[in-house]
Write a protein that holds these residues in place. Structure first.
Motif, short mmCIF file in Angstrom:
data_model
loop_
_atom_site.label_atom_id
_atom_site.label_comp_id
_atom_site.label_asym_id
_atom_site.label_seq_id
_atom_site.Cartn_x
_atom_site.Cartn_y
_atom_site.Cartn_z
N GLY A 143 3.41 -45.43 15.48
CA GLY A 143 1.92 -45.16 15.90
C GLY A 143 1.63 -46.57 16.51
N ASN A 144 2.25 -47.37 17.20
CA ASN A 144 1.97 -48.93 17.84
C ASN A 144 1.70 -48.82 19.10
OD1 ASN A 144 0.57 -51.77 18.41
ND2 ASN A 144 1.83 -52.35 16.60
N GLN A 145 1.39 -47.79 19.85
CA GLN A 145 1.32 -47.40 21.29
C GLN A 145 0.94 -48.79 21.88
OE1 GLN A 145 2.86 -44.80 22.42
NE2 GLN A 145 3.38 -44.45 20.29
N ALA A 146 -0.06 -49.46 21.66
CA ALA A 146 -0.73 -50.53 22.82
C ALA A 146 0.60 -51.80 22.54
CB ALA A 146 -1.70 -52.04 22.21
N SER A 147 1.71 -52.10 21.33
CA SER A 147 2.56 -53.03 21.45
C SER A 147 3.64 -52.14 22.35
CB SER A 147 2.99 -53.22 20.25
OG SER A 147 2.27 -54.10 19.71
N LEU A 148 4.35 -51.23 22.06
CA LEU A 148 5.33 -50.03 22.91
C LEU A 148 4.99 -50.54 24.49
CD1 LEU A 148 5.88 -46.96 20.52
CD2 LEU A 148 7.59 -49.03 21.02
N ARG A 149 3.61 -50.43 24.09
CA ARG A 149 2.97 -50.55 26.69
C ARG A 149 3.13 -51.83 26.87
NH1 ARG A 149 -1.35 -47.10 24.90
NH2 ARG A 149 -2.38 -48.77 25.11
N LEU A 150 3.00 -52.77 26.17
CA LEU A 150 3.05 -54.43 26.34
C LEU A 150 4.15 -54.49 26.63
CD1 LEU A 150 1.59 -56.73 26.32
CD2 LEU A 150 1.55 -57.41 24.42
N LEU A 151 5.22 -54.39 26.30
CA LEU A 151 6.64 -54.82 25.75
C LEU A 151 7.29 -53.61 27.13
CD1 LEU A 151 7.70 -54.59 21.83
CD2 LEU A 151 8.12 -56.54 23.05
N ARG A 152 7.05 -53.09 27.25
CA ARG A 152 8.15 -51.98 28.91
C ARG A 152 7.57 -52.99 29.37
NH1 ARG A 152 6.40 -47.09 25.23
NH2 ARG A 152 9.18 -46.70 24.68
N HIS A 153 6.35 -53.92 29.83
CA HIS A 153 6.05 -54.48 30.72
C HIS A 153 6.39 -56.08 30.74
CE1 HIS A 153 2.90 -51.23 31.51
NE2 HIS A 153 2.87 -51.45 32.08
N GLU A 204 13.36 -49.21 18.21
CA GLU A 204 13.64 -50.97 18.28
C GLU A 204 14.17 -51.10 19.66
OE1 GLU A 204 16.90 -50.28 16.02
OE2 GLU A 204 15.89 -50.34 14.32
N LEU A 205 13.18 -51.00 20.69
CA LEU A 205 13.35 -51.79 22.16
C LEU A 205 14.44 -53.54 22.32
CD1 LEU A 205 9.66 -51.32 23.19
CD2 LEU A 205 11.84 -49.40 23.10
N VAL A 206 15.50 -52.95 23.14
CA VAL A 206 15.52 -54.28 23.68
C VAL A 206 15.25 -54.47 24.91
CG1 VAL A 206 18.08 -55.25 24.51
CG2 VAL A 206 17.46 -53.86 22.50
N VAL A 207 14.55 -55.69 26.07
CA VAL A 207 13.87 -56.09 26.87
C VAL A 207 14.09 -56.87 26.53
CG1 VAL A 207 11.74 -56.19 28.52
CG2 VAL A 207 12.13 -54.72 25.85
N GLY A 208 15.07 -56.87 28.58
CA GLY A 208 15.69 -58.18 29.70
C GLY A 208 14.76 -58.44 29.52
N LEU A 209 14.92 -59.99 30.35
CA LEU A 209 14.06 -60.75 30.40
C LEU A 209 14.33 -60.88 31.98
CD1 LEU A 209 13.72 -63.13 27.71
CD2 LEU A 209 12.01 -60.97 28.23
N GLY A 210 14.35 -60.65 33.16
CA GLY A 210 15.07 -60.76 34.22
C GLY A 210 13.65 -60.94 35.18
N ARG A 211 13.04 -60.03 35.27
CA ARG A 211 11.29 -60.78 36.42
C ARG A 211 11.30 -61.88 36.17
NH1 ARG A 211 8.17 -55.23 35.83
NH2 ARG A 211 9.89 -54.11 34.54
N SER A 212 10.33 -62.20 36.98
CA SER A 212 9.45 -63.60 37.40
C SER A 212 8.26 -64.33 35.88
CB SER A 212 9.35 -64.04 38.52
OG SER A 212 8.97 -62.67 39.08
N HIS A 213 7.45 -62.71 36.07
CA HIS A 213 6.27 -62.78 35.43
C HIS A 213 6.27 -61.40 34.24
CE1 HIS A 213 5.45 -60.04 38.86
NE2 HIS A 213 4.73 -59.89 37.48
N VAL A 214 5.01 -61.43 33.25
CA VAL A 214 4.89 -60.65 32.91
C VAL A 214 3.84 -59.13 33.58
CG1 VAL A 214 4.30 -59.43 30.27
CG2 VAL A 214 5.83 -60.95 30.33
N GLU A 215 4.55 -58.44 34.03
CA GLU A 215 2.18 -57.27 34.51
C GLU A 215 2.34 -57.05 33.26
OE1 GLU A 215 5.20 -54.02 36.69
OE2 GLU A 215 6.42 -55.34 37.64
N PRO A 216 0.40 -56.84 33.96
CA PRO A 216 -0.76 -56.25 33.15
C PRO A 216 -0.27 -54.55 32.58
CG PRO A 216 -0.74 -57.45 34.91
CD PRO A 216 0.23 -56.63 35.17
N ALA A 217 -0.28 -54.89 31.28
CA ALA A 217 -0.52 -53.17 30.78
C ALA A 217 -1.15 -52.48 31.18
CB ALA A 217 -0.39 -53.51 29.43
N ALA A 218 -0.42 -51.08 31.33
CA ALA A 218 -1.62 -50.24 32.16
C ALA A 218 -2.72 -50.24 31.78
CB ALA A 218 -0.97 -49.46 32.47
#
Length: 172
Positions: free
Chosen positions: A133-143, A158-172
């Motif tokens: 139910g926490n859609q805002a957190s899911l969107r944020l993590l995917r960015h 349960e998400l595993v997110v790689g930290l390969g990018r140089s910055h966090v993109e703004p959530a849509a």
């Protein structure tokens, strides 16, 4: 308010200092019942002293946290990671933003600062358990970076997110 709107210049994002219990307590107090359920996975009317001590017991390497402070000096959000032993170097993450500041870009900025800190600590992946139910957190993590894996277990993602990018993109 739009999450891409700039925050006031006086906003501060800084590492949580070891033992800074007042800031942890202040963020917890600013979370409503729904926010507490989503953050802690169930009802959480209070924050017991042993848990408060643990949340404030950061060392900057294995357990690190970033604090958001508003223009009046109030703690309004915290993002943290706790290193998980294994390869690749991973850390479990969690974050909370007081209800009054949710949806205004604080979480995005906290996560960006946490990603930078994690990279410096050698962390390559974040692992997060998020209530469905926490859609805002899911969107944020995917960015935060590419989703390496995503599973649903007992109503939680349960998400595993790689930290390969140089910055966090703004959530849509």
């Amino acid at each position: 308010m739009d999450v891409t709107a700039p925050l006031p210049r006086c906003f501060e994002f800084r590492p949580l200092r070891r033992g800074e219990r007042g800031a942890v307590r202040e963020v917890f107090a600013g979370l409503g019942e729904r926010s507490r359920r989503l953050r802690f996975g169930g009802p959480k009317p209070s924050l017991p002293d042993p848990e408060l001590r643990w949340l404030a017991d950061v060392d900057g390497t294995r357990h690190a946290a970033v604090l958001a402070v508003d223009c009046e000096g109030a703690a309004v959000g915290i993002a943290r990671f706790v290193r998980i032993d294994g390869a690749p170097p991973s850390a479990e993450i969690a974050f909370a933003v007081v209800d009054e500041w949710q949806g205004r870009g604080v979480g995005t900025r906290l996560l960006a600062a946490l990603v930078d800190h994690a990279r410096l600590a050698g962390i390559e992946r974040f692992v997060a358990t998020v209530h469905a139910g926490n859609q805002a957190s899911l969107r944020l993590l995917r960015h935060a970076g590419p989703v390496v894996s995503s599973t649903v277990r007992d109503g939680d993602y349960e998400l595993v997110v790689g930290l390969g990018r140089s910055h966090v993109e703004p959530a849509a």
